[in-house]
Scaffold this motif. Structure first.
Motif, PDB file in Angstrom:
ATOM      1  N   ARG A   1     -44.445   6.612  28.665  1.00  0.00           N
ATOM      2  CA  ARG A   1     -44.549   7.784  29.523  1.00  0.00           C
ATOM      3  C   ARG A   1     -43.171   8.379  29.819  1.00  0.00           C
ATOM      4  O   ARG A   1     -43.031   9.603  29.967  1.00  0.00           O
ATOM      5  CB  ARG A   1     -45.253   7.393  30.835  1.00  0.00           C
ATOM      6  CG  ARG A   1     -45.555   8.557  31.772  1.00  0.00           C
ATOM      7  CD  ARG A   1     -46.387   9.644  31.113  1.00  0.00           C
ATOM      8  NE  ARG A   1     -47.593   9.146  30.486  1.00  0.00           N
ATOM      9  CZ  ARG A   1     -48.734   8.955  31.115  1.00  0.00           C
ATOM     10  NH1 ARG A   1     -48.836   9.213  32.408  1.00  0.00           N
ATOM     11  NH2 ARG A   1     -49.795   8.522  30.453  1.00  0.00           N
TER      12      ARG A   1
ATOM     13  N   HIS B   1     -42.539  10.864  27.168  1.00  0.00           N
ATOM     14  CA  HIS B   1     -43.369  12.049  27.382  1.00  0.00           C
ATOM     15  C   HIS B   1     -42.713  12.981  28.406  1.00  0.00           C
ATOM     16  O   HIS B   1     -42.565  14.180  28.181  1.00  0.00           O
ATOM     17  CB  HIS B   1     -44.755  11.651  27.889  1.00  0.00           C
ATOM     18  CG  HIS B   1     -45.626  11.021  26.844  1.00  0.00           C
ATOM     19  ND1 HIS B   1     -46.674  10.185  27.168  1.00  0.00           N
ATOM     20  CD2 HIS B   1     -45.611  11.081  25.493  1.00  0.00           C
ATOM     21  CE1 HIS B   1     -47.270   9.776  26.064  1.00  0.00           C
ATOM     22  NE2 HIS B   1     -46.637  10.317  25.022  1.00  0.00           N
TER      23      HIS B   1
ATOM     24  N   GLU C   1     -51.122  11.323  19.365  1.00  0.00           N
ATOM     25  CA  GLU C   1     -49.973  11.085  20.244  1.00  0.00           C
ATOM     26  C   GLU C   1     -49.089  12.321  20.321  1.00  0.00           C
ATOM     27  O   GLU C   1     -48.537  12.639  21.374  1.00  0.00           O
ATOM     28  CB  GLU C   1     -49.165   9.888  19.746  1.00  0.00           C
ATOM     29  CG  GLU C   1     -47.995   9.498  20.642  1.00  0.00           C
ATOM     30  CD  GLU C   1     -48.427   8.993  22.009  1.00  0.00           C
ATOM     31  OE1 GLU C   1     -47.564   8.813  22.884  1.00  0.00           O
ATOM     32  OE2 GLU C   1     -49.646   8.785  22.227  1.00  0.00           O
TER      33      GLU C   1
ATOM     34  N   THR D   1     -50.198  15.361  20.135  1.00  0.00           N
ATOM     35  CA  THR D   1     -50.893  16.278  21.036  1.00  0.00           C
ATOM     36  C   THR D   1     -50.644  15.906  22.493  1.00  0.00           C
ATOM     37  O   THR D   1     -50.429  16.775  23.341  1.00  0.00           O
ATOM     38  CB  THR D   1     -52.398  16.283  20.740  1.00  0.00           C
ATOM     39  OG1 THR D   1     -52.611  16.701  19.377  1.00  0.00           O
ATOM     40  CG2 THR D   1     -53.133  17.248  21.666  1.00  0.00           C
ATOM     41  N   ARG D   2     -50.663  14.589  22.803  1.00  0.00           N
ATOM     42  CA  ARG D   2     -50.355  14.162  24.176  1.00  0.00           C
ATOM     43  C   ARG D   2     -48.932  14.555  24.549  1.00  0.00           C
ATOM     44  O   ARG D   2     -48.673  15.046  25.658  1.00  0.00           O
ATOM     45  CB  ARG D   2     -50.552  12.650  24.306  1.00  0.00           C
ATOM     46  CG  ARG D   2     -52.002  12.213  24.425  1.00  0.00           C
ATOM     47  CD  ARG D   2     -52.124  10.738  24.755  1.00  0.00           C
ATOM     48  NE  ARG D   2     -51.798   9.893  23.608  1.00  0.00           N
ATOM     49  CZ  ARG D   2     -52.691   9.493  22.704  1.00  0.00           C
ATOM     50  NH1 ARG D   2     -53.950   9.872  22.806  1.00  0.00           N
ATOM     51  NH2 ARG D   2     -52.324   8.727  21.695  1.00  0.00           N
TER      52      ARG D   2
ATOM     53  N   THR E   1     -48.829  18.224  25.088  1.00  0.00           N
ATOM     54  CA  THR E   1     -49.530  18.619  26.310  1.00  0.00           C
ATOM     55  C   THR E   1     -48.602  18.476  27.512  1.00  0.00           C
ATOM     56  O   THR E   1     -48.565  19.342  28.397  1.00  0.00           O
ATOM     57  CB  THR E   1     -50.793  17.765  26.493  1.00  0.00           C
ATOM     58  OG1 THR E   1     -51.659  17.966  25.378  1.00  0.00           O
ATOM     59  CG2 THR E   1     -51.533  18.161  27.769  1.00  0.00           C
ATOM     60  N   TRP E   2     -47.850  17.382  27.548  1.00  0.00           N
ATOM     61  CA  TRP E   2     -46.848  17.221  28.608  1.00  0.00           C
ATOM     62  C   TRP E   2     -45.823  18.350  28.546  1.00  0.00           C
ATOM     63  O   TRP E   2     -45.440  18.930  29.566  1.00  0.00           O
ATOM     64  CB  TRP E   2     -46.144  15.868  28.462  1.00  0.00           C
ATOM     65  CG  TRP E   2     -46.867  14.750  29.124  1.00  0.00           C
ATOM     66  CD1 TRP E   2     -47.841  13.954  28.587  1.00  0.00           C
ATOM     67  CD2 TRP E   2     -46.681  14.279  30.461  1.00  0.00           C
ATOM     68  NE1 TRP E   2     -48.271  13.031  29.501  1.00  0.00           N
ATOM     69  CE2 TRP E   2     -47.567  13.199  30.666  1.00  0.00           C
ATOM     70  CE3 TRP E   2     -45.846  14.653  31.514  1.00  0.00           C
ATOM     71  CZ2 TRP E   2     -47.649  12.507  31.868  1.00  0.00           C
ATOM     72  CZ3 TRP E   2     -45.921  13.967  32.713  1.00  0.00           C
ATOM     73  CH2 TRP E   2     -46.817  12.904  32.879  1.00  0.00           C
TER      74      TRP E   2
ATOM     75  N   PRO F   1     -55.880  19.652  30.822  1.00  0.00           N
ATOM     76  CA  PRO F   1     -56.834  18.606  30.392  1.00  0.00           C
ATOM     77  C   PRO F   1     -58.083  19.187  29.747  1.00  0.00           C
ATOM     78  O   PRO F   1     -58.635  18.598  28.813  1.00  0.00           O
ATOM     79  CB  PRO F   1     -57.156  17.878  31.704  1.00  0.00           C
ATOM     80  CG  PRO F   1     -56.015  18.176  32.614  1.00  0.00           C
ATOM     81  CD  PRO F   1     -55.587  19.565  32.264  1.00  0.00           C
TER      82      PRO F   1
ATOM     83  N   ARG G   1     -57.357  20.109  26.145  1.00  0.00           N
ATOM     84  CA  ARG G   1     -57.266  18.914  25.307  1.00  0.00           C
ATOM     85  C   ARG G   1     -58.659  18.450  24.894  1.00  0.00           C
ATOM     86  O   ARG G   1     -58.879  18.053  23.738  1.00  0.00           O
ATOM     87  CB  ARG G   1     -56.521  17.806  26.060  1.00  0.00           C
ATOM     88  CG  ARG G   1     -56.309  16.558  25.222  1.00  0.00           C
ATOM     89  CD  ARG G   1     -55.529  15.522  25.997  1.00  0.00           C
ATOM     90  NE  ARG G   1     -55.542  14.249  25.301  1.00  0.00           N
ATOM     91  CZ  ARG G   1     -55.100  13.121  25.811  1.00  0.00           C
ATOM     92  NH1 ARG G   1     -54.592  13.107  27.019  1.00  0.00           N
ATOM     93  NH2 ARG G   1     -55.153  12.003  25.123  1.00  0.00           N
TER      94      ARG G   1
ATOM     95  N   SER H   1     -57.958  14.282  18.649  1.00  0.00           N
ATOM     96  CA  SER H   1     -58.021  12.842  18.790  1.00  0.00           C
ATOM     97  C   SER H   1     -58.039  12.112  17.469  1.00  0.00           C
ATOM     98  O   SER H   1     -58.214  10.901  17.412  1.00  0.00           O
ATOM     99  CB  SER H   1     -59.277  12.453  19.566  1.00  0.00           C
ATOM    100  OG  SER H   1     -60.428  12.930  18.885  1.00  0.00           O
TER     101      SER H   1
END
Length: 461
Positions: free
Chosen positions: A11, A14, A160, A162-163, A166-167, A299, A302, A456
């Motif tokens: 994190r 991120h 990952e 995409t995560r 997104t952050w 969210p 996503r 995903s």
């Protein structure tokens, strides 16, 4: 094949990587929001010429961004290939941005104003702004290109990425909200005119520096990707990137949409003053309505991407933005609360556009690296950021052209001049119909050049 454990990022990375969006968000927002009004309503520059002054320095980045990408591809340091640029170039952007609005020349007393310090500075100040903006855009190229190249090297897992993105987009939305909403208030609190813009330049410069330092420190120790062979020449690298049809289609869509987004940014002050008749608090309220919902819908987007695929979700978000912009044509007869609700719909669509465009880019880069075995993320992102920068610069130029065509009158008093009904119509159309068309029309390209890629989906073996 399931993604490896080392494809997942802590994190800290991120958050650290996302902090760089304080820099990109502030520099991508505030010049497009305030530089054109600063030139037309404070320095007294004619709308057409002001549009050129905003466009040309950033258009220079179309040439310099691929060079920045190539240099970062070939950089070898104990801090990695990209991170040194985040720190050095980022701090350079912060200092130079503050210099844009410093107006060091004698401002005189143009326009007969009683407060000479609030008057325009003539040709000297105008030329100074152009040169300072050019220098800032150059430094920004050497920050943005390595920064955008990093996700493809930080992890091989598409979900990952995409995560991670997104952050980044969440912080980007926050940066746009803070810089775009507060910058006009800082100008007003600082006394308006040139003094207020000086305070604003310092405020945004601190925000840019915080993002650069945060991204540099936050990505310490993160994976840097395996160094691969690069194409021998810049021309060969650009030719290779353009030959990647999926990347090229995505790039064209992103650039045209960037022009549309930039016309909205450029028109906020004019729309608030000439259409809503709220020049003081209107820009801040519009920005809060546009960017605030973006923080809430991340969210949701996503999940949409996981179900529909990134390309289809990108299309949905773009059409949502375009529909909101077209509905805003009725703003002159709508109550203010309805206007802000429509702007919130546009903001939700904008958030999805940014998430999926940025998530599709590293997928294209990774596909190319897997196919060719060559490390050229910097070249792809150099072209990408050159296109984005050019689009964001062209938007204010296009909006300024609309103002000129509809007879907008410039002022050197620090306050907008009284405008005709025709000029106000130009403001309305430039803020609504024009961006709607620019965002929606290129979408067939992204659908033709993309396959379903769920957010995903696991990484390819």
């Amino acid at each position: 094949m399931s993604p490896r454990s080392d494809d997942f990022l802590p994190r800290r990375v991120h958050v650290g990587y996302a902090l760089g969006s304080l820099t990109t968000g502030a520099f991508g927002t505030v010049p497009g929001l305030l530089l054109l009004p600063y030139l037309t309503d404070t320095l007294g520059v004619a709308a057409g010429l002001a549009g050129l002054l905003v466009l040309l320095p950033k258009a220079w980045d179309v040439l310099i961004n691929p060079l920045a990408g190539r240099l970062s591809d070939r950089t070898r340091t104990r801090w990695g290939a990209r991170r040194p640029y985040l720190l050095v170039a980022g701090l350079g952007v912060a200092l130079l941005f503050a210099a844009i609005f410093a107006a060091p020349f004698d401002t005189g007393s143009a326009g007969g104003t009683e407060n000479a310090e609030n008057a325009g500075g003539g040709a000297g100040s105008t030329a100074y702004v152009a040169v300072a903006f050019l220098a800032t855009a150059t430094a920004y190229a050497f920050f943005q290109v390595p920064y955008v190249a990093m996700p493809a090297e930080l992890t091989a897992d598409r979900a990952e990425r995409t995560r991670l993105l997104t952050w980044r987009v969440a912080v980007l939305a926050l940066a746009i909200l803070v810089s775009g909403a507060l910058a006009p208030l800082v100008v007003t609190a600082g006394g308006g005119g040139i003094p207020g813009h000086r305070w604003m330049g310092g405020f945004v410069g601190v925000l840019i520096a915080a993002g650069a330092v945060g991204a540099f420190l936050g990505t310490a120790g993160a994976p840097a990707g395996r160094v691969r062979e690069s194409e021998a020449s810049l021309r060969a690298q650009v030719r290779t990137a353009i030959a990647n049809r999926a990347f090229t289609r995505l790039l064209i869509v992103f650039v045209v949409q960037a022009v549309g987004i930039a016309t909205v940014l450029a028109g906020v002050n004019y729309f608030a003053a000439q259409v809503l008749r709220r020049p003081d608090d209107g820009p801040t309220l519009l920005f809060a309505a546009f960017v605030g919902p973006a923080l809430l819908v991340m969210p949701l987007w996503r999940r949409v991407g996981a179900r529909a695929g990134k390309a289809r979700a990108f299309t949905i978000a773009s059409l949502l933005f375009a529909a909101g912009a077209l509905a805003l044509v009725a703003a002159p007869v709508l109550p203010p609360v309805a206007v802000y609700l429509i702007v919130a719909v546009m903001g939700a669509g904008y958030a999805g556009e940014q998430v999926f465009a940025m998530a599709l880019l590293p997928d294209r880069i990774a596909d190319d690296e897997a196919r060719t075995g060559k490390r050229q993320a910097g070249v792809f992102t150099g072209l990408w950021t050159a296109g984005e920068t050019f689009g964001l610069a062209l938007g204010p130029g296009v909006f300024a052209l609309v103002l000129a065509l509809f007879g907008y009158v410039s002022s050197d008093t620090g306050q907008a001049a009284a405008q005709s009904g025709t000029a106000r119509l130009g403001v309305l159309l430039g803020f609504t119909v024009l961006p709607a068309l620019l965002v929606a029309l290129p979408l067939p390209l992204i659908r033709a050049g993309s396959t379903r890629t769920p957010a995903s989906a696991p990484a390819r073996p």
